[in-house]
Design a protein around this motif. Structure first.
Motif, PDB file in Angstrom:
ATOM      1  N   ILE A 233      -7.005  -9.407   1.646  1.00 57.92           N
ATOM      2  CA  ILE A 233      -6.811  -8.072   1.065  1.00 57.92           C
ATOM      3  C   ILE A 233      -7.690  -7.905  -0.170  1.00 57.92           C
ATOM      4  O   ILE A 233      -8.305  -6.848  -0.372  1.00 57.92           O
ATOM      5  N   ILE A 234      -7.799  -8.946  -0.996  1.00 54.74           N
ATOM      6  CA  ILE A 234      -8.678  -8.878  -2.174  1.00 54.74           C
ATOM      7  C   ILE A 234     -10.120  -8.655  -1.738  1.00 54.74           C
ATOM      8  O   ILE A 234     -10.827  -7.819  -2.316  1.00 54.74           O
TER       9      ILE A 234
ATOM     10  N   ARG B 266       0.976  -7.597  -6.110  1.00 52.02           N
ATOM     11  CA  ARG B 266       1.592  -6.706  -7.091  1.00 52.02           C
ATOM     12  C   ARG B 266       1.539  -7.336  -8.476  1.00 52.02           C
ATOM     13  O   ARG B 266       1.176  -6.692  -9.453  1.00 52.02           O
ATOM     14  N   GLN B 267       1.880  -8.608  -8.560  1.00 56.85           N
ATOM     15  CA  GLN B 267       1.838  -9.315  -9.841  1.00 56.85           C
ATOM     16  C   GLN B 267       0.426  -9.347 -10.418  1.00 56.85           C
ATOM     17  O   GLN B 267       0.252  -9.331 -11.630  1.00 56.85           O
TER      18      GLN B 267
ATOM     19  N   VAL C  31       0.788   0.079  -1.620  1.00 55.81           N
ATOM     20  CA  VAL C  31      -0.334   0.982  -1.882  1.00 55.81           C
ATOM     21  C   VAL C  31      -1.305   0.281  -2.828  1.00 55.81           C
ATOM     22  O   VAL C  31      -0.892  -0.313  -3.823  1.00 55.81           O
ATOM     23  N   ILE C  32      -2.589   0.364  -2.507  1.00 55.81           N
ATOM     24  CA  ILE C  32      -3.606  -0.212  -3.381  1.00 55.81           C
ATOM     25  C   ILE C  32      -3.561   0.522  -4.719  1.00 55.81           C
ATOM     26  O   ILE C  32      -3.678   1.744  -4.775  1.00 55.81           O
TER      27      ILE C  32
ATOM     28  N   GLY D 132      -5.190   3.898  -3.814  1.00 50.39           N
ATOM     29  CA  GLY D 132      -4.315   4.861  -3.147  1.00 50.39           C
ATOM     30  C   GLY D 132      -4.135   4.634  -1.655  1.00 50.39           C
ATOM     31  O   GLY D 132      -3.261   5.253  -1.042  1.00 50.39           O
ATOM     32  N   ASP D 133      -4.936   3.762  -1.048  1.00 49.04           N
ATOM     33  CA  ASP D 133      -4.774   3.472   0.383  1.00 49.04           C
ATOM     34  C   ASP D 133      -3.453   2.735   0.617  1.00 49.04           C
ATOM     35  O   ASP D 133      -3.070   1.868  -0.163  1.00 49.04           O
ATOM     36  N   SER D 134      -2.794   3.076   1.703  1.00 47.27           N
ATOM     37  CA  SER D 134      -1.566   2.383   2.089  1.00 47.27           C
ATOM     38  C   SER D 134      -1.903   1.214   2.998  1.00 47.27           C
ATOM     39  O   SER D 134      -2.748   1.333   3.885  1.00 47.27           O
ATOM     40  N   LEU D 135      -1.226   0.108   2.767  1.00 51.66           N
ATOM     41  CA  LEU D 135      -1.338  -1.041   3.664  1.00 51.66           C
ATOM     42  C   LEU D 135      -0.230  -0.938   4.698  1.00 51.66           C
ATOM     43  O   LEU D 135       0.759  -0.233   4.491  1.00 51.66           O
TER      44      LEU D 135
END
Length: 122
Positions: A21-22, A61-62, A75-76, A33-36
């Motif tokens: 994802i990174i 998230r952390q 969400v990004i 704003g993109d949803s995963l």
């Protein structure tokens, strides 16, 4: 972005997922704003446990890369705190450079590697 997990790797599955994802964010395959996919959906698609996806999302998230909400899902949400990001990067680079130094990798070779990697994201 197609997420690929190496089930034969010694690296934990949640870390592999986090890293994928990174890379997706860094290469602009994922934008602010993109949803995963939902935890359940992604777990089913990849063929891993939902708790593994949950853990990867929690770590992201952390790290300030995802916002998690009951209604919105994952969400990004890129943390724009550049100083914090630079300190984290410095810690990771410090270890990588130390390992390279132990193996005889020169300063010039290190700079060349960093430039090569960085160009992948431009």
């Amino acid at each position: 972005m197609e997420i690929q997990i190496d089930f034969d790797s010694d690296e934990a599955l949640y870390i592999q997922l986090r890293n994928q994802i990174i890379y997706g964010i860094a290469t602009r395959q994922y934008q602010e704003g993109d949803s995963l996919p939902s935890v359940r959906s992604l777990a089913d698609t990849i063929g891993i446990n939902m708790h593994t996806v949950n853990k990867a999302y929690a770590v992201l998230r952390q790290e300030g890369l995802l916002r998690l909400g009951r209604r919105t899902g994952a969400v990004i949400a890129i943390d724009l705190d550049k100083i914090k990001a630079m300190e984290e990067m410095k810690d990771h680079l410090r270890l990588a450079v130390a390992r390279g130094f132990c193996k005889g990798i020169t300063r010039e070779e290190t700079h060349q590697l960093v430039d090569e990697i960085y160009s992948d994201y431009e």
